[in-house]
Design a protein around this motif. Structure first.
Motif, PDB file in Angstrom:
ATOM      1  N   ALA A   1      -8.967  -5.693  56.057  1.00  0.00           N
ATOM      2  CA  ALA A   1     -10.164  -4.834  56.009  1.00  0.00           C
ATOM      3  C   ALA A   1     -11.027  -5.159  54.794  1.00  0.00           C
ATOM      4  CB  ALA A   1      -9.748  -3.365  55.982  1.00  0.00           C
ATOM      5  N   LYS A   2     -10.397  -5.452  53.666  1.00  0.00           N
ATOM      6  CA  LYS A   2     -11.132  -5.714  52.424  1.00  0.00           C
ATOM      7  C   LYS A   2     -11.580  -7.159  52.289  1.00  0.00           C
ATOM      8  CE  LYS A   2      -9.774  -4.522  48.327  1.00  0.00           C
ATOM      9  NZ  LYS A   2     -10.705  -3.744  47.530  1.00  0.00           N
ATOM     10  N   GLY A   3     -10.930  -8.053  53.051  1.00  0.00           N
ATOM     11  CA  GLY A   3     -11.165  -9.472  52.806  1.00  0.00           C
ATOM     12  C   GLY A   3     -10.606  -9.838  51.435  1.00  0.00           C
ATOM     13  N   ARG A   4      -9.454  -9.229  51.104  1.00  0.00           N
ATOM     14  CA  ARG A   4      -8.871  -9.422  49.760  1.00  0.00           C
ATOM     15  C   ARG A   4      -8.001 -10.670  49.739  1.00  0.00           C
ATOM     16  NH1 ARG A   4      -7.521  -5.359  45.548  1.00  0.00           N
ATOM     17  NH2 ARG A   4      -5.562  -5.811  44.489  1.00  0.00           N
ATOM     18  N   PRO A   5      -8.100 -11.494  48.693  1.00  0.00           N
ATOM     19  CA  PRO A   5      -7.226 -12.663  48.600  1.00  0.00           C
ATOM     20  C   PRO A   5      -5.750 -12.233  48.584  1.00  0.00           C
ATOM     21  CG  PRO A   5      -8.923 -12.711  46.889  1.00  0.00           C
ATOM     22  CD  PRO A   5      -9.012 -11.377  47.546  1.00  0.00           C
ATOM     23  N   GLN A   6      -4.894 -12.960  49.306  1.00  0.00           N
ATOM     24  CA  GLN A   6      -3.480 -12.591  49.440  1.00  0.00           C
ATOM     25  C   GLN A   6      -2.738 -12.654  48.106  1.00  0.00           C
ATOM     26  OE1 GLN A   6      -1.796 -11.548  52.100  1.00  0.00           O
ATOM     27  NE2 GLN A   6      -3.366 -11.797  53.662  1.00  0.00           N
ATOM     28  N   ASP A   7      -3.274 -13.379  47.150  1.00  0.00           N
ATOM     29  CA  ASP A   7      -2.550 -13.512  45.872  1.00  0.00           C
ATOM     30  C   ASP A   7      -2.933 -12.406  44.882  1.00  0.00           C
ATOM     31  OD1 ASP A   7      -5.089 -14.270  45.187  1.00  0.00           O
ATOM     32  OD2 ASP A   7      -4.489 -16.059  44.069  1.00  0.00           O
ATOM     33  N   ASN A   8      -3.627 -11.383  45.363  1.00  0.00           N
ATOM     34  CA  ASN A   8      -3.980 -10.264  44.490  1.00  0.00           C
ATOM     35  C   ASN A   8      -3.140  -9.050  44.882  1.00  0.00           C
ATOM     36  OD1 ASN A   8      -5.183  -8.569  42.700  1.00  0.00           O
ATOM     37  ND2 ASN A   8      -7.219  -8.626  43.631  1.00  0.00           N
ATOM     38  N   PRO A   9      -2.098  -8.742  44.088  1.00  0.00           N
ATOM     39  CA  PRO A   9      -1.148  -7.687  44.470  1.00  0.00           C
ATOM     40  C   PRO A   9      -1.765  -6.293  44.481  1.00  0.00           C
ATOM     41  CG  PRO A   9      -0.713  -8.467  42.235  1.00  0.00           C
ATOM     42  CD  PRO A   9      -1.779  -9.358  42.785  1.00  0.00           C
ATOM     43  N   LEU A  10      -1.090  -5.376  45.172  1.00  0.00           N
ATOM     44  CA  LEU A  10      -1.607  -4.018  45.359  1.00  0.00           C
ATOM     45  C   LEU A  10      -0.878  -3.013  44.464  1.00  0.00           C
ATOM     46  CD1 LEU A  10      -1.666  -3.942  49.267  1.00  0.00           C
ATOM     47  CD2 LEU A  10      -3.506  -4.630  47.719  1.00  0.00           C
ATOM     48  N   ILE A  11      -1.562  -1.927  44.158  1.00  0.00           N
ATOM     49  CA  ILE A  11      -0.923  -0.829  43.428  1.00  0.00           C
ATOM     50  C   ILE A  11      -0.255   0.103  44.438  1.00  0.00           C
ATOM     51  CG2 ILE A  11      -1.333   1.196  41.972  1.00  0.00           C
ATOM     52  CD1 ILE A  11      -3.679  -0.355  40.695  1.00  0.00           C
ATOM     53  N   VAL A  12       0.983   0.515  44.135  1.00  0.00           N
ATOM     54  CA  VAL A  12       1.714   1.450  44.992  1.00  0.00           C
ATOM     55  C   VAL A  12       1.610   2.841  44.381  1.00  0.00           C
ATOM     56  CG1 VAL A  12       3.952   2.010  45.994  1.00  0.00           C
ATOM     57  CG2 VAL A  12       3.286  -0.387  45.693  1.00  0.00           C
ATOM     58  N   HIS A  13       1.154   3.801  45.202  1.00  0.00           N
ATOM     59  CA  HIS A  13       0.932   5.169  44.714  1.00  0.00           C
ATOM     60  C   HIS A  13       2.066   6.089  45.154  1.00  0.00           C
ATOM     61  CE1 HIS A  13      -2.965   3.240  44.480  1.00  0.00           C
ATOM     62  NE2 HIS A  13      -3.349   4.164  43.626  1.00  0.00           N
TER      63      HIS A  13
END
Ligand code: AMP
Ligand code: MG
Length: 352
Positions: A61-73
């Motif tokens: 959905a974001k078009g985010r690069p796969q090598d940019n990790p996500l924050i877990v809430h």
């Protein structure tokens, strides 16, 4: 890329939460869907952090690069122990002092968190937000929720639901409109895997705040000097970010000198036929006469600037501005985070 999801947009009053809507949103999360929700920093694009297929949808959905990790809430401090291998004493102290709040800690992860979330790193980013809608959603879904900012990658982060609909309508299952976010900049990211905490991304909790509790706090040198030879420790910080369609020029240095140079450049660009806009502050507005100006906020109340910053950038795009001339702020307290975002939005920095 799938572009035809039916997005449901709903309003929720954070002071009088409609739990039927929260239940519906939690249901979407539990079925592997995506829900955008407000936090005290910016709007987040959430999915079940333990469902790889759902996490894929965030990147898509974001078009985010796969090598940019996500924050877990998470919704309660104890939930950290399900996700993190070892929680050092320092991290416990910060959690106690600053959670719920705009602080994300990098810690060694357990297997349960997939490589998709952490981009293959052996660490994960964990945060406990204070926003009541965000916490209600995490609690109701009984899942840790992965949630990056709810914008198309590269654009300014959303601080109002209208920014989210602009970017993600048709790409997510639900958008919860909970009004304007409070801080307006993403959380502070602090690496807790070595004995001295190191800020990888400045935010609402400052280095001074952390040092005040732990006695010390370092900064990743790449925070302010982006690009060139400094490789940031936080993968996301290496990307150009927060960029409106317009080109941004940042003027650093004495406020009055900067205003003078901005006035000069405004006339120069305007005479070249470029639609030019100025990002000013309450203290400097008077210098610009009837030029096209948006005031970011008051230099003596940095929160007014942080909360408006991304909206100002988007507003200039709505006005069809080609080039934005922005003042800088002092690099102290919240100013460090504001400067970091302005620096990343800017294609050019001029020292006056
Ligand atoms: P966002 O969720 O869009 O606000 O971005 C999350 C930020 O946290 C990005 O800058 C990521 O690179 C950073 N981040 C997430 N996980 C890690 C990690 N394990 N190590 C370092 N930085 C991380
Ligand atoms: Mg982001």
């Amino acid at each position: 890329m799938e572009d035809s999801i039916k997005t449901k947009v709903v309003k929720v009053d954070p002071e009088n939460i409609d739990y039927n809507i929260i239940k519906e949103a939690a249901d979407i999360i539990n079925k592997g869907g995506t829900v955008v929700f407000p936090t005290e920093t910016v709007y987040g694009l959430g999915a079940d952090a333990l469902n790889e297929n759902a996490v894929d949808k965030i990147f898509e959905a974001k078009g985010r690069p796969q090598d940019n990790p996500l924050i877990v809430h998470i919704a309660e401090v104890e939930e950290m122990y399900d996700l993190i291998r070892e929680v050092p004493e320092n991290a416990k102290i910060l959690a106690e002092r600053f959670w719920p709040g705009p602080l994300t800690m990098i810690l060694y992860k357990k297997e349960i968190l997939s490589d998709k979330i952490t981009a293959g790193l052996n660490t994960a980013a964990i945060r406990l937000p204070v926003n009541k809608i965000a916490r209600a959603l995490i609690m109701e879904s009984k899942k840790p929720i992965a949630a990056p900012s709810a914008n198309i990658s590269g654009k300014p982060s959303p601080t109002e639901a209208s920014h989210v609909t602009e970017d993600l309508m048709g790409k997510v299952d639900m958008i919860i409109d909970g009004g304007s976010t409070y801080i307006g900049l993403e959380s502070t990211v602090v690496d807790m895997t070595s004995s001295t905490p190191m800020i990888l991304r400045p935010g609402g909790i400052t280095g001074e705040d952390i040092a005040g509790v732990l006695g010390e706090c370092a900064y990743d040198p790449a925070i302010i000097k982006s690009g060139e030879k400094t490789i940031p420790k936080s993968p996301g910080q290496k990307y150009r970010h927060y960029s409106p369609k317009a080109k941004v020029i940042l003027y650093k240095g004495d406020m009055v000198n900067a205003a003078e140079k901005i006035n000069e450049d405004y006339d120069k660009f305007t005479s070249q036929g470029l639609n030019t806009g100025i990002m000013s502050t309450a203290q400097t507005e008077k210098f610009y006469g009837n030029k096209t100006t948006i005031c970011m906020g008051d230099r003596t109340k940095m929160l007014t600037i942080s909360s408006n910053l991304f909206r100002c950038l988007r507003d200039f795009d709505h006005m069809g501005i080609d080039i934005i001339l922005s003042e800088a702020v002092d690099e102290k307290g919240l100013g460090k985070a504001i400067l970091n975002r302005l620096g990343k939005a800017a294609g050019e920095v001029i020292e006056v």
